[in-house]
Design an enzyme around this catalytic site. Sequence first.
Site, PDB file in Angstrom:
ATOM      1  N   TRP A 127       0.863  -1.182   0.000  1.00  0.00           N
ATOM      2  CA  TRP A 127       0.000   0.000   0.000  1.00  0.00           C
ATOM      3  C   TRP A 127       0.906   1.240   0.000  1.00  0.00           C
ATOM      4  O   TRP A 127       1.788   1.346   0.857  1.00  0.00           O
ATOM      5  CB  TRP A 127      -0.879  -0.048   1.256  1.00  0.00           C
ATOM      6  CG  TRP A 127      -1.866   1.058   1.388  1.00  0.00           C
ATOM      7  CD1 TRP A 127      -2.755   1.483   0.446  1.00  0.00           C
ATOM      8  CD2 TRP A 127      -2.094   1.864   2.555  1.00  0.00           C
ATOM      9  NE1 TRP A 127      -3.528   2.508   0.961  1.00  0.00           N
ATOM     10  CE2 TRP A 127      -3.142   2.757   2.240  1.00  0.00           C
ATOM     11  CE3 TRP A 127      -1.515   1.916   3.827  1.00  0.00           C
ATOM     12  CZ2 TRP A 127      -3.616   3.691   3.157  1.00  0.00           C
ATOM     13  CZ3 TRP A 127      -1.985   2.836   4.731  1.00  0.00           C
ATOM     14  CH2 TRP A 127      -3.029   3.718   4.394  1.00  0.00           C
ATOM     15  N   ASP A 208      -0.519  -5.708   9.096  1.00  0.00           N
ATOM     16  CA  ASP A 208      -1.565  -4.745   8.748  1.00  0.00           C
ATOM     17  C   ASP A 208      -2.760  -5.574   8.273  1.00  0.00           C
ATOM     18  O   ASP A 208      -2.662  -6.283   7.280  1.00  0.00           O
ATOM     19  CB  ASP A 208      -1.052  -3.833   7.616  1.00  0.00           C
ATOM     20  CG  ASP A 208      -2.088  -2.801   7.174  1.00  0.00           C
ATOM     21  OD1 ASP A 208      -3.217  -2.820   7.699  1.00  0.00           O
ATOM     22  OD2 ASP A 208      -1.760  -1.980   6.291  1.00  0.00           O
ATOM     23  N   ALA A 210      -6.553  -5.027   7.202  1.00  0.00           N
ATOM     24  CA  ALA A 210      -7.570  -4.016   6.910  1.00  0.00           C
ATOM     25  C   ALA A 210      -8.782  -4.606   6.195  1.00  0.00           C
ATOM     26  O   ALA A 210      -9.759  -3.898   5.969  1.00  0.00           O
ATOM     27  CB  ALA A 210      -6.960  -2.899   6.055  1.00  0.00           C
ATOM     28  N   LYS A 243     -13.394  -1.139   6.401  1.00  0.00           N
ATOM     29  CA  LYS A 243     -13.964  -1.916   5.290  1.00  0.00           C
ATOM     30  C   LYS A 243     -14.953  -2.958   5.783  1.00  0.00           C
ATOM     31  O   LYS A 243     -16.054  -3.059   5.251  1.00  0.00           O
ATOM     32  CB  LYS A 243     -12.863  -2.588   4.477  1.00  0.00           C
ATOM     33  CG  LYS A 243     -11.518  -1.883   4.489  1.00  0.00           C
ATOM     34  CD  LYS A 243     -11.393  -0.795   3.473  1.00  0.00           C
ATOM     35  CE  LYS A 243     -10.198   0.064   3.819  1.00  0.00           C
ATOM     36  NZ  LYS A 243      -9.536   0.727   2.791  1.00  0.00           N
TER      37      LYS A 243
HETATM   38  C1  LMR Z   1      -6.931   1.870  -0.668  1.00  0.00           C
HETATM   39  O1  LMR Z   1      -5.859   1.260  -0.695  1.00  0.00           O
HETATM   40  O2  LMR Z   1      -7.505   2.265  -1.697  1.00  0.00           O
HETATM   41  C2  LMR Z   1      -7.595   2.124   0.652  1.00  0.00           C
HETATM   42  O3  LMR Z   1      -6.852   1.596   1.685  1.00  0.00           O
HETATM   43  C3  LMR Z   1      -7.934   3.554   0.846  1.00  0.00           C
HETATM   44  C4  LMR Z   1      -6.747   4.403   1.107  1.00  0.00           C
HETATM   45  O4  LMR Z   1      -6.760   5.133   2.096  1.00  0.00           O
HETATM   46  O5  LMR Z   1      -5.793   4.375   0.332  1.00  0.00           O
END
Ligand code: LMR
Length: 393
Positions: A127, A208, A210, A243
Amino acid sequence: MLNALTPQPADKILALVAAYRADTRDTKIDLGVGVYKNADGLTPVMRAVKAAEQRIWQAQDSKAYTGLAGDPAFANAMIGLILGDDVPRTNVAAVATPGGTGAIRQAFELVQMASPGATVWISAPTWPNHPSILKYMGIPMSEYRYFDPETCAVDFDGMMADLGDIAEGDIVLLHGCCHNPTGANLNQVQWDQVIDALNAKAAIPMIDIAYQGFGDGLEADGVAVRKVAAACKQSIIAASCSKNFGIYRERTGILMAVSNDAADMALAQATLAFLNRQNYSFPPDHGARIVTEILNDAALRADWEAELEDVRNGMLKLRRDLADALQDATGSNRFGFIAEHRGMFSRLGITPEQVEKLRAEHAVYMVGDSRINIAGLNAQTVPLLAKAIASVL
Ligand code: LMR
């Protein structure tokens, strides 16, 4: 003073939201930011969330502060959800945080305080906000191989080879389930090998998580994090409720530090509360209260789990349908992996130029690395997307 500021790079995921909004084509398809959407393109408030909010509104007679760690009932409920009975409650220090990102930020703060020279290892790719926050905080970071762009599966040999290079006390950031951005995940045998590799190096896993409940189910998605927490001497877990409870804007998350040393736990708990105080004082409460109400009430919990399963199964069907449609459109099984991936995302493995062409010519919005949000699709848009992708290959 303000004129001394330099412009900061835009977050590439959030920049897409604005670009999509500004596009006036009525055929546009949003596969960008990781927000669940139903077949009508809406992000509904889950039934159990509505019911819990109503109860809270009726029963709540004060908005006075909770505590720096948040409401202990929230921590207990979330520890139960994520770790089950696999780790004794006394081994877990925990604080509520503003969303999963808040938990990640506080985790990095904890690392910086406890182990200033330690390197945080992140998956390649991960991410984008992980490296962004690490860089901003000046924390040393390194990447381990994770994704094989040829097969669009986990490059497990590469990952294990790179984990062989970590130093004692380094932090290894892993996605508990539903890897973001790739959708490619470790199997349980691979998780066991990763745990052995981390323990051999006395490295600290940071998980992590999520998207619990979006992959193989609420229980199955928690198996890896439970294994890690039970098998490693110390671990850090950052979890988001955005989520799986659909409460994105309520900013609800939790940070846990796990160890079986009672003195370490007391110190970690006090430090986490201190870090909350330094950064925002008391964490937000409304979302945490909703989550607690749902998890502690059998009927609400059953309804939440049922709705979450519907969401998960809907995304699985979209995955299979898209893989089939791409097979038809391209005459090859190149994109068969989409049905194997799990979670909200898959990385398609097409080039940035092809991604840009999809946006310019077909009004299809995905992240530049070709990550798509599966939940941005529906029965009508699956064949359109497949045709559009085939046309830019
Ligand atoms: C994403 O990866 O799209 C989500 O986790 C939202 C974000 O905050 O980036």
